[in-house]
Design a protein around this motif. Structure first.
Motif, PDB file in Angstrom:
ATOM      1  N   GLN A  65      -7.106  -2.261  -3.038  1.00  0.00           N
ATOM      2  CA  GLN A  65      -6.356  -1.083  -2.601  1.00  0.00           C
ATOM      3  C   GLN A  65      -7.114  -0.305  -1.527  1.00  0.00           C
ATOM      4  OE1 GLN A  65      -3.194  -0.479  -3.373  1.00  0.00           O
ATOM      5  NE2 GLN A  65      -3.271   1.186  -1.896  1.00  0.00           N
ATOM      6  N   ILE A  66      -8.412  -0.163  -1.698  1.00  0.00           N
ATOM      7  CA  ILE A  66      -9.228   0.540  -0.695  1.00  0.00           C
ATOM      8  C   ILE A  66      -9.132  -0.165   0.649  1.00  0.00           C
ATOM      9  CG2 ILE A  66     -11.618   1.044  -0.018  1.00  0.00           C
ATOM     10  CD1 ILE A  66     -12.127   1.672  -3.021  1.00  0.00           C
ATOM     11  N   CYS A  67      -9.206  -1.491   0.639  1.00  0.00           N
ATOM     12  CA  CYS A  67      -9.117  -2.264   1.886  1.00  0.00           C
ATOM     13  C   CYS A  67      -7.764  -2.060   2.560  1.00  0.00           C
ATOM     14  CB  CYS A  67      -9.376  -3.742   1.632  1.00  0.00           C
ATOM     15  SG  CYS A  67     -11.107  -4.104   1.270  1.00  0.00           S
ATOM     16  N   ILE A  68      -6.716  -2.058   1.771  1.00  0.00           N
ATOM     17  CA  ILE A  68      -5.372  -1.839   2.325  1.00  0.00           C
ATOM     18  C   ILE A  68      -5.295  -0.453   2.967  1.00  0.00           C
ATOM     19  CG2 ILE A  68      -2.955  -1.464   1.691  1.00  0.00           C
ATOM     20  CD1 ILE A  68      -3.376  -3.730  -0.436  1.00  0.00           C
ATOM     21  N   GLU A  69      -5.773   0.547   2.263  1.00  0.00           N
ATOM     22  CA  GLU A  69      -5.716   1.909   2.783  1.00  0.00           C
ATOM     23  C   GLU A  69      -6.547   2.076   4.049  1.00  0.00           C
ATOM     24  OE1 GLU A  69      -6.859   4.357  -0.524  1.00  0.00           O
ATOM     25  OE2 GLU A  69      -5.056   3.821  -1.662  1.00  0.00           O
ATOM     26  N   LEU A  70      -7.746   1.525   4.054  1.00  0.00           N
ATOM     27  CA  LEU A  70      -8.601   1.623   5.243  1.00  0.00           C
ATOM     28  C   LEU A  70      -7.995   0.866   6.421  1.00  0.00           C
ATOM     29  CD1 LEU A  70     -12.138   1.271   3.640  1.00  0.00           C
ATOM     30  CD2 LEU A  70     -11.193   3.305   4.747  1.00  0.00           C
ATOM     31  N   GLU A  71      -7.424  -0.298   6.139  1.00  0.00           N
ATOM     32  CA  GLU A  71      -6.796  -1.072   7.201  1.00  0.00           C
ATOM     33  C   GLU A  71      -5.613  -0.308   7.788  1.00  0.00           C
ATOM     34  OE1 GLU A  71      -4.367  -5.204   7.470  1.00  0.00           O
ATOM     35  OE2 GLU A  71      -6.355  -5.309   6.529  1.00  0.00           O
ATOM     36  N   GLU A  72      -4.796   0.274   6.937  1.00  0.00           N
ATOM     37  CA  GLU A  72      -3.659   1.050   7.420  1.00  0.00           C
ATOM     38  C   GLU A  72      -4.125   2.237   8.266  1.00  0.00           C
ATOM     39  OE1 GLU A  72      -1.505   2.024   3.865  1.00  0.00           O
ATOM     40  OE2 GLU A  72      -0.533   0.053   3.788  1.00  0.00           O
ATOM     41  N   GLU A  73      -5.203   2.886   7.838  1.00  0.00           N
ATOM     42  CA  GLU A  73      -5.737   4.012   8.592  1.00  0.00           C
ATOM     43  C   GLU A  73      -6.216   3.570   9.974  1.00  0.00           C
ATOM     44  OE1 GLU A  73      -9.304   7.307   8.282  1.00  0.00           O
ATOM     45  OE2 GLU A  73      -8.665   6.285   6.472  1.00  0.00           O
ATOM     46  N   VAL A  74      -6.974   2.496  10.011  1.00  0.00           N
ATOM     47  CA  VAL A  74      -7.481   2.006  11.297  1.00  0.00           C
ATOM     48  C   VAL A  74      -6.325   1.548  12.184  1.00  0.00           C
ATOM     49  CG1 VAL A  74      -8.899   0.235  12.408  1.00  0.00           C
ATOM     50  CG2 VAL A  74      -9.765   1.427  10.399  1.00  0.00           C
ATOM     51  N   LEU A  75      -5.350   0.876  11.598  1.00  0.00           N
ATOM     52  CA  LEU A  75      -4.194   0.443  12.377  1.00  0.00           C
ATOM     53  C   LEU A  75      -3.459   1.629  13.000  1.00  0.00           C
ATOM     54  CD1 LEU A  75      -2.690  -2.364  10.116  1.00  0.00           C
ATOM     55  CD2 LEU A  75      -3.852  -2.640  12.307  1.00  0.00           C
ATOM     56  N   SER A  76      -3.395   2.713  12.278  1.00  0.00           N
ATOM     57  CA  SER A  76      -2.688   3.889  12.795  1.00  0.00           C
ATOM     58  C   SER A  76      -3.367   4.439  14.045  1.00  0.00           C
ATOM     59  CB  SER A  76      -2.589   4.967  11.717  1.00  0.00           C
ATOM     60  OG  SER A  76      -3.840   5.586  11.498  1.00  0.00           O
ATOM     61  N   TYR A  77      -4.654   4.213  14.190  1.00  0.00           N
ATOM     62  CA  TYR A  77      -5.374   4.708  15.360  1.00  0.00           C
ATOM     63  C   TYR A  77      -4.948   3.992  16.637  1.00  0.00           C
ATOM     64  CZ  TYR A  77      -8.585   6.681  11.889  1.00  0.00           C
ATOM     65  OH  TYR A  77      -9.136   7.350  10.841  1.00  0.00           O
ATOM     66  N   PHE A  78      -4.528   2.766  16.501  1.00  0.00           N
ATOM     67  CA  PHE A  78      -4.145   1.996  17.679  1.00  0.00           C
ATOM     68  C   PHE A  78      -2.807   2.456  18.255  1.00  0.00           C
ATOM     69  CE2 PHE A  78      -7.397  -0.794  16.013  1.00  0.00           C
ATOM     70  CZ  PHE A  78      -7.991  -1.287  17.156  1.00  0.00           C
ATOM     71  N   GLY A  79      -2.073   3.232  17.490  1.00  0.00           N
ATOM     72  CA  GLY A  79      -0.815   3.782  17.971  1.00  0.00           C
ATOM     73  C   GLY A  79       0.366   2.868  17.686  1.00  0.00           C
ATOM     74  N   ALA A  80       1.521   3.470  17.626  1.00  0.00           N
ATOM     75  CA  ALA A  80       2.746   2.750  17.290  1.00  0.00           C
ATOM     76  C   ALA A  80       3.084   1.681  18.314  1.00  0.00           C
ATOM     77  CB  ALA A  80       3.906   3.729  17.145  1.00  0.00           C
TER      78      ALA A  80
END
Length: 86
Positions: A65-80
């Motif tokens: 779960q931590i990996c999923i959350e961190l990945e989603e956070e980092v992905l959000s930085y790249f922009g939509a």
């Protein structure tokens, strides 16, 4: 002791780009989020270690779960725009 040649940022970015190849053209901007990508890398490495050992299922689930959350956070930085495959 951790291998001094290991670079968490490069590892984290490599894992992220392997899982999301459409982000490769945007990899040059990843230097803005070094600490977050390093945290992601550390979580992925620990999760993989837990998987290999297979002893602690609850801790493994937590790190999944931590990996999923961190990945989603980092992905959000790249922009939509970067997240939408061409």
């Amino acid at each position: 002791m951790e291998d001094p040649r290991f670079n968490s940022f490069r590892y984290g970015l490599a894992v992220l780009l392997m899982r999301h190849p459409h982000l490769r053209p945007y990899a040059h901007s990843a230097h803005w989020w070094i600490e977050d990508i390093e945290n992601y890398a550390d979580a992925v490495r620990f999760r993989d270690k837990l998987r290999a050992e297979g002893d602690n299922k609850m801790l493994l689930e937590e790190y999944e779960q931590i990996c999923i959350e961190l990945e989603e956070e980092v992905l959000s930085y790249f922009g939509a725009s970067a997240l939408d495959p061409p």
